[in-house]
Design a protein around this motif. Structure first.
Motif, PDB file in Angstrom:
ATOM      1  N   GLU A  11      58.876   1.363  35.091  1.00 45.69           N
ATOM      2  CA  GLU A  11      58.036   1.869  33.998  1.00 45.69           C
ATOM      3  C   GLU A  11      58.858   2.709  33.027  1.00 45.69           C
ATOM      4  OE1 GLU A  11      55.054   4.052  36.091  1.00 45.69           O
ATOM      5  OE2 GLU A  11      53.990   2.248  36.746  1.00 45.69           O
ATOM      6  N   ALA A  12      59.743   3.542  33.550  1.00 46.33           N
ATOM      7  CA  ALA A  12      60.578   4.391  32.694  1.00 46.33           C
ATOM      8  C   ALA A  12      61.542   3.552  31.868  1.00 46.33           C
ATOM      9  CB  ALA A  12      61.347   5.399  33.543  1.00 46.33           C
ATOM     10  N   GLU A  14      60.992   0.589  30.744  1.00 46.16           N
ATOM     11  CA  GLU A  14      60.207  -0.002  29.661  1.00 46.16           C
ATOM     12  C   GLU A  14      59.889   1.032  28.594  1.00 46.16           C
ATOM     13  OE1 GLU A  14      56.718  -2.145  30.841  1.00 46.16           O
ATOM     14  OE2 GLU A  14      57.796  -3.201  32.430  1.00 46.16           O
ATOM     15  N   LYS A  15      59.558   2.233  29.025  1.00 44.15           N
ATOM     16  CA  LYS A  15      59.179   3.293  28.092  1.00 44.15           C
ATOM     17  C   LYS A  15      60.386   3.863  27.344  1.00 44.15           C
ATOM     18  CE  LYS A  15      56.250   7.369  27.962  1.00 44.15           C
ATOM     19  NZ  LYS A  15      55.425   8.299  28.744  1.00 44.15           N
ATOM     20  N   PHE A  16      61.534   3.946  28.034  1.00 39.95           N
ATOM     21  CA  PHE A  16      62.762   4.489  27.452  1.00 39.95           C
ATOM     22  C   PHE A  16      63.883   3.461  27.620  1.00 39.95           C
ATOM     23  CE2 PHE A  16      60.372   7.933  29.610  1.00 39.95           C
ATOM     24  CZ  PHE A  16      59.954   8.638  28.485  1.00 39.95           C
ATOM     25  N   ARG A  83      60.530  11.545  33.188  1.00 38.80           N
ATOM     26  CA  ARG A  83      60.010  12.004  31.904  1.00 38.80           C
ATOM     27  C   ARG A  83      61.093  12.702  31.096  1.00 38.80           C
ATOM     28  NH1 ARG A  83      56.456  17.160  33.905  1.00 38.80           N
ATOM     29  NH2 ARG A  83      58.243  18.417  34.494  1.00 38.80           N
TER      30      ARG A  83
END
Length: 87
Positions: A11-12, A14-16, A83
């Protein structure tokens, strides 16, 4: 050490997307190295904070913080959160 809950790493990434290589590097180091204690972990990851068995890693080359719960006797690291932030 076995890294679990790797869906949070996916997920990270994809997000970053710029952090993909750094997160993959963290995963390889953690998954293919046995750390008998937090002292050994600190030798590899100097930017590290902990509170009990919760560890915050500053992911090298990024501004991301990765939170993992680590059980040294079982050699398991569970990724809890990734995060942006600073230590």
């Amino acid at each position: 050490m076995k890294v679990v809950a790797t869906h949070r790493l996916a997920e990270a990434k994809e997000k970053f997307p710029a952090s993909k290589t750094a997160l993959d590097g963290w995963y390889r180091i953690m998954n293919f190295t046995d750390f008998p204690s937090d002292i050994a972990l600190r030798r590899t990851f100097s930017e590290l904070r902990n509170n009990g068995n919760e560890y915050w890693f500053l992911v090298p080359g990024t501004t991301l913080l990765l939170k993992a719960i680590i059980n040294f006797s079982a050699q398991v690291a569970m990724v809890k959160d990734v995060r942006p932030g600073v230590l």
